[in-house]
Design a protein around this motif. Structure first.
Motif, PDB file in Angstrom:
ATOM      1  N   ALA A 179      11.668   2.061  -0.857  1.00 44.62           N
ATOM      2  CA  ALA A 179      10.869   3.571  -1.792  1.00 44.62           C
ATOM      3  C   ALA A 179       9.540   3.712  -1.539  1.00 44.62           C
ATOM      4  O   ALA A 179       9.521   4.449  -1.021  1.00 44.62           O
ATOM      5  N   GLY A 180       9.178   2.701  -1.302  1.00 43.29           N
ATOM      6  CA  GLY A 180       7.306   2.709  -0.924  1.00 43.29           C
ATOM      7  C   GLY A 180       7.175   3.939   0.296  1.00 43.29           C
ATOM      8  O   GLY A 180       5.645   4.037   0.089  1.00 43.29           O
ATOM      9  N   LEU A 181       8.036   3.611   1.195  1.00 41.37           N
ATOM     10  CA  LEU A 181       7.749   4.457   2.231  1.00 41.37           C
ATOM     11  C   LEU A 181       8.316   5.861   2.173  1.00 41.37           C
ATOM     12  O   LEU A 181       8.130   6.613   3.753  1.00 41.37           O
ATOM     13  N   LYS A 182       8.776   5.736   1.116  1.00 41.27           N
ATOM     14  CA  LYS A 182       9.042   7.388   0.631  1.00 41.27           C
ATOM     15  C   LYS A 182       7.352   8.545   0.886  1.00 41.27           C
ATOM     16  O   LYS A 182       7.262   8.945  -0.271  1.00 41.27           O
ATOM     17  N   ALA A 183       6.576   8.069   1.372  1.00 41.55           N
ATOM     18  CA  ALA A 183       5.560   8.137   1.489  1.00 41.55           C
ATOM     19  C   ALA A 183       5.322   9.741   2.648  1.00 41.55           C
ATOM     20  O   ALA A 183       5.835  10.295   2.817  1.00 41.55           O
ATOM     21  N   PRO A 184       4.191  10.450   1.981  1.00 37.03           N
ATOM     22  CA  PRO A 184       3.650  12.025   2.508  1.00 37.03           C
ATOM     23  C   PRO A 184       3.601  11.518   3.647  1.00 37.03           C
ATOM     24  O   PRO A 184       3.292  11.024   4.102  1.00 37.03           O
ATOM     25  N   SER A 211       2.913  11.835 -15.985  1.00 35.97           N
ATOM     26  CA  SER A 211       2.020  11.207 -15.698  1.00 35.97           C
ATOM     27  C   SER A 211       1.592   9.843 -16.250  1.00 35.97           C
ATOM     28  O   SER A 211       0.838   9.554 -16.272  1.00 35.97           O
ATOM     29  N   SER A 212       2.054  10.103 -17.443  1.00 37.18           N
ATOM     30  CA  SER A 212       2.070   8.987 -18.382  1.00 37.18           C
ATOM     31  C   SER A 212       2.528   7.662 -18.114  1.00 37.18           C
ATOM     32  O   SER A 212       4.394   8.249 -18.041  1.00 37.18           O
ATOM     33  N   PHE A 213       2.065   6.509 -17.975  1.00 39.67           N
ATOM     34  CA  PHE A 213       3.583   5.690 -17.635  1.00 39.67           C
ATOM     35  C   PHE A 213       4.000   5.197 -18.694  1.00 39.67           C
ATOM     36  O   PHE A 213       4.723   4.354 -19.102  1.00 39.67           O
ATOM     37  N   LEU A 214       3.548   5.631 -20.163  1.00 35.15           N
ATOM     38  CA  LEU A 214       3.627   5.389 -21.185  1.00 35.15           C
ATOM     39  C   LEU A 214       5.142   6.217 -22.335  1.00 35.15           C
ATOM     40  O   LEU A 214       5.598   5.737 -22.910  1.00 35.15           O
ATOM     41  N   GLN A 234       8.340   1.896 -12.126  1.00 35.62           N
ATOM     42  CA  GLN A 234       8.478  -0.232 -10.916  1.00 35.62           C
ATOM     43  C   GLN A 234       7.920   0.398  -9.777  1.00 35.62           C
ATOM     44  O   GLN A 234       7.581  -1.017  -9.254  1.00 35.62           O
ATOM     45  N   VAL A 235       8.040   1.487  -8.552  1.00 35.77           N
ATOM     46  CA  VAL A 235       7.622   1.187  -7.608  1.00 35.77           C
ATOM     47  C   VAL A 235       6.054   1.141  -7.371  1.00 35.77           C
ATOM     48  O   VAL A 235       5.916   0.282  -6.774  1.00 35.77           O
ATOM     49  N   ALA A 236       5.328   1.683  -8.701  1.00 36.93           N
ATOM     50  CA  ALA A 236       3.774   0.667  -8.226  1.00 36.93           C
ATOM     51  C   ALA A 236       3.738  -0.724  -8.994  1.00 36.93           C
ATOM     52  O   ALA A 236       3.077  -1.276  -8.340  1.00 36.93           O
ATOM     53  N   GLY A 237       4.196  -1.231  -9.879  1.00 35.15           N
ATOM     54  CA  GLY A 237       4.847  -2.589  -9.684  1.00 35.15           C
ATOM     55  C   GLY A 237       5.736  -3.898  -8.793  1.00 35.15           C
ATOM     56  O   GLY A 237       4.590  -4.455  -8.139  1.00 35.15           O
ATOM     57  N   THR A 238       6.015  -2.182  -8.277  1.00 35.82           N
ATOM     58  CA  THR A 238       6.732  -3.462  -7.028  1.00 35.82           C
ATOM     59  C   THR A 238       5.390  -3.647  -5.570  1.00 35.82           C
ATOM     60  O   THR A 238       5.376  -4.907  -5.216  1.00 35.82           O
ATOM     61  N   GLY A 239       5.039  -2.072  -5.922  1.00 32.71           N
ATOM     62  CA  GLY A 239       3.720  -2.095  -4.479  1.00 32.71           C
ATOM     63  C   GLY A 239       2.819  -3.423  -5.283  1.00 32.71           C
ATOM     64  O   GLY A 239       1.868  -4.143  -4.135  1.00 32.71           O
ATOM     65  N   THR A 240       2.692  -3.240  -6.158  1.00 31.88           N
ATOM     66  CA  THR A 240       1.113  -4.273  -6.365  1.00 31.88           C
ATOM     67  C   THR A 240       1.835  -5.808  -5.779  1.00 31.88           C
ATOM     68  O   THR A 240       0.565  -6.575  -5.034  1.00 31.88           O
ATOM     69  N   MET A 241       2.918  -6.136  -6.143  1.00 23.40           N
ATOM     70  CA  MET A 241       3.629  -7.571  -6.309  1.00 23.40           C
ATOM     71  C   MET A 241       2.977  -7.234  -4.396  1.00 23.40           C
ATOM     72  O   MET A 241       3.147  -8.594  -4.378  1.00 23.40           O
ATOM     73  N   VAL A 274       0.585  -1.140  -0.062  1.00 23.80           N
ATOM     74  CA  VAL A 274       0.144  -0.140  -0.093  1.00 23.80           C
ATOM     75  C   VAL A 274       0.604   1.353   0.479  1.00 23.80           C
ATOM     76  O   VAL A 274       0.681   2.257  -0.539  1.00 23.80           O
ATOM     77  N   SER A 275       2.045   1.028   0.899  1.00 26.34           N
ATOM     78  CA  SER A 275       2.817   2.020   0.988  1.00 26.34           C
ATOM     79  C   SER A 275       3.128   2.366  -0.224  1.00 26.34           C
ATOM     80  O   SER A 275       3.341   3.664  -1.141  1.00 26.34           O
ATOM     81  N   TYR A 276       3.641   1.519  -0.872  1.00 27.77           N
ATOM     82  CA  TYR A 276       4.659   1.067  -2.898  1.00 27.77           C
ATOM     83  C   TYR A 276       3.537   2.493  -3.623  1.00 27.77           C
ATOM     84  O   TYR A 276       4.549   3.136  -4.090  1.00 27.77           O
ATOM     85  N   LEU A 277       2.498   1.362  -3.812  1.00 23.28           N
ATOM     86  CA  LEU A 277       1.177   2.443  -4.619  1.00 23.28           C
ATOM     87  C   LEU A 277       1.137   3.622  -4.395  1.00 23.28           C
ATOM     88  O   LEU A 277       0.978   5.106  -4.701  1.00 23.28           O
ATOM     89  N   ALA A 278       0.977   4.788  -2.828  1.00 19.24           N
ATOM     90  CA  ALA A 278       1.003   5.601  -2.650  1.00 19.24           C
ATOM     91  C   ALA A 278       1.765   6.853  -3.269  1.00 19.24           C
ATOM     92  O   ALA A 278       1.413   7.386  -3.492  1.00 19.24           O
ATOM     93  N   ALA A 279       3.196   6.090  -2.860  1.00 26.93           N
ATOM     94  CA  ALA A 279       4.213   6.748  -2.853  1.00 26.93           C
ATOM     95  C   ALA A 279       4.279   7.171  -4.301  1.00 26.93           C
ATOM     96  O   ALA A 279       4.295   7.866  -5.468  1.00 26.93           O
ATOM     97  N   ALA A 280       3.644   5.671  -5.272  1.00 25.59           N
ATOM     98  CA  ALA A 280       3.887   5.870  -7.218  1.00 25.59           C
ATOM     99  C   ALA A 280       2.510   7.006  -7.070  1.00 25.59           C
ATOM    100  O   ALA A 280       3.103   7.625  -7.786  1.00 25.59           O
ATOM    101  N   SER A 281       2.069   6.854  -6.302  1.00 27.68           N
ATOM    102  CA  SER A 281       0.630   7.895  -6.689  1.00 27.68           C
ATOM    103  C   SER A 281       0.983   8.805  -6.840  1.00 27.68           C
ATOM    104  O   SER A 281       0.462  10.458  -7.141  1.00 27.68           O
ATOM    105  N   GLY A 282       1.703   9.206  -5.538  1.00 28.93           N
ATOM    106  CA  GLY A 282       1.509  10.537  -4.862  1.00 28.93           C
ATOM    107  C   GLY A 282       3.242  11.465  -5.776  1.00 28.93           C
ATOM    108  O   GLY A 282       2.212  12.373  -6.270  1.00 28.93           O
ATOM    109  N   SER A 283       3.570  10.365  -5.799  1.00 26.25           N
ATOM    110  CA  SER A 283       5.177  10.777  -7.765  1.00 26.25           C
ATOM    111  C   SER A 283       4.158  11.230  -9.521  1.00 26.25           C
ATOM    112  O   SER A 283       4.666  12.628  -9.344  1.00 26.25           O
TER     113      SER A 283
END
Lengths: 108, 240
Positions: B206-211, B122-125, B137-144, B105-114
């Motif tokens: 990395a994911g814990l670098k949340a706000p 903003s586009s992953f593409l 990468q952070v979002a992928g790791t978070g999902t995993m 969750v924290s990785y995904l939060a960090a990815a969303s924040g970025s």
């Protein structure tokens, strides 16, 4: 934990339950506990809930078997000794008698 | 003397409710234990009333003689199959599951924040954007991590049902509190660190670098979980 005069009864509960089951025959938990209390003249007055986990453990070890009795107003789990339970009871009785003889000898 | 609540629950019913909560997720073994408990208490109450006790007093006596629900439920769980092996396995699965899910969750939060803070990337593409690649990468790791954590928690629940070993709500709350407090503290430390560009160089977290807000939320969750756990350990109503 079940106690008697401050002594921990856990180590003896199996023997007491197997022996009571042997004497009263197939019985549900409440009857078994009542039988245990009556036979000990009220001295072994355990927290009644502690008997069920002990019965479940004895069943897992194959010493007692149980089944639902649906003929009563409420379905009741009826326990009875298995062949293995009879054999273990006999062995535990021998151990207990040897133990009490030894303690008696020391106290005398 | 009757001992009924405003809701009309008798002392035996309250006791059975408490036992039901404590035997949650134990499957057939728990249902059987609960049925036996109810049968026993009803028989004891009937016995007491036959001896001339009023209904309320007979119920009080039956419940008191049966023993505290917490202790009896604990013994019933221990008597269940796999108790000795199951408990440490269950606790290990709980710790790992909550930790992985929390990290996810924290990785995904960090990815969303970025993504939110850097709309240009903003586009992953947009593969030529370094930040986007990192975010991806952070979002992928978070999902995993999240999927693994949820899988572990679900497998614990299924194992508990199969073996009759109860999931301890108190353990769950305490584990959640501990991990949330840890995550919150790391998040705060990371945000407030005076070096490394204002952040600790915890690349592996990395994911814990949340706000800062995430830290506050997790610490609040930790306090709530700890309070819930403590509340559950208070003396049950039927013994008051």
């Amino acid at each position: 934990m079940p106690t008697f005069l401050g002594m921990d009864l856990r180590g003896h509960l199996d023997l007491l339950l197997l022996s009571t089951l042997r004497q009263v025959g197939p019985a549900h938990g409440y009857a078994l506990i009542s039988g245990l209390r009556e036979r000990s003249l009220g001295a072994l007055d355990l927290p009644e809930g502690t008997v069920y986990p002990a019965l479940h453990r004895l069943e897992r070890e194959g010493l007692v078997a149980s089944e639902w009795d649906t003929t009563a107003a409420r379905p009741r789990r009826v326990y009875q000794l298995t062949t293995a339970g009879v054999a273990v009871l006999a062995a535990k009785r021998r151990e207990w008698r040897a133990f009490t003889r030894a303690v008696q000898a020391v106290l005398a | 003397m009757t001992r009924r609540t405003d809701a009309g629950e008798s002392e035996v019913e309250r006791y059975l409710d408490d036992m039901f909560d404590r035997l949650a997720h134990t499957g057939g073994a728990g249902r059987r234990a609960l049925a036996e408990t109810e049968d026993h208490l009803r028989a004891a109450v009937a016995d007491g009333m036959t001896r001339g006790l009023p209904a309320g007093q007979a119920e009080h006596e039956a419940v008191a003689r049966f023993g505290p629900a917490g202790r009896i439920a604990r013994q019933m769980r221990s008597a269940g199959r796999g108790g000795r092996i199951g408990r440490p396995v269950s606790n290990a699965l709980l710790l790992a599951g909550i930790a992985l899910a929390g990290l996810g969750v924290s990785y995904l939060a960090a990815a969303s924040g970025s993504v939110l803070w850097h709309p240009d990337c903003s586009s992953f593409l947009t593969q030529d954007c370094y930040l986007t690649q990192t975010t991806h990468q952070v979002a992928g790791t978070g999902t995993m991590f999240l999927v693994l954590g949820v899988a572990l928690l679900l497998s614990r629940l299924l194992a508990a049902r199969a073996t009759g070993l109860a999931v301890s709500a108190r353990n769950t709350a305490l584990c959640a509190a501990a991990w949330c407090a840890l995550a919150g503290a790391v998040s705060y430390a990371d945000t407030a660190a005076p070096y490394s560009g204002g952040r600790l160089d915890l690349w592996w977290l990395a994911g814990l670098k949340a706000p800062l807000l995430a830290g506050g939320v997790t610490i609040a969750a930790a306090l709530a979980a700890a309070a819930w756990s403590l509340a559950r350990s208070h003396r049950p109503r039927y013994l008051r």
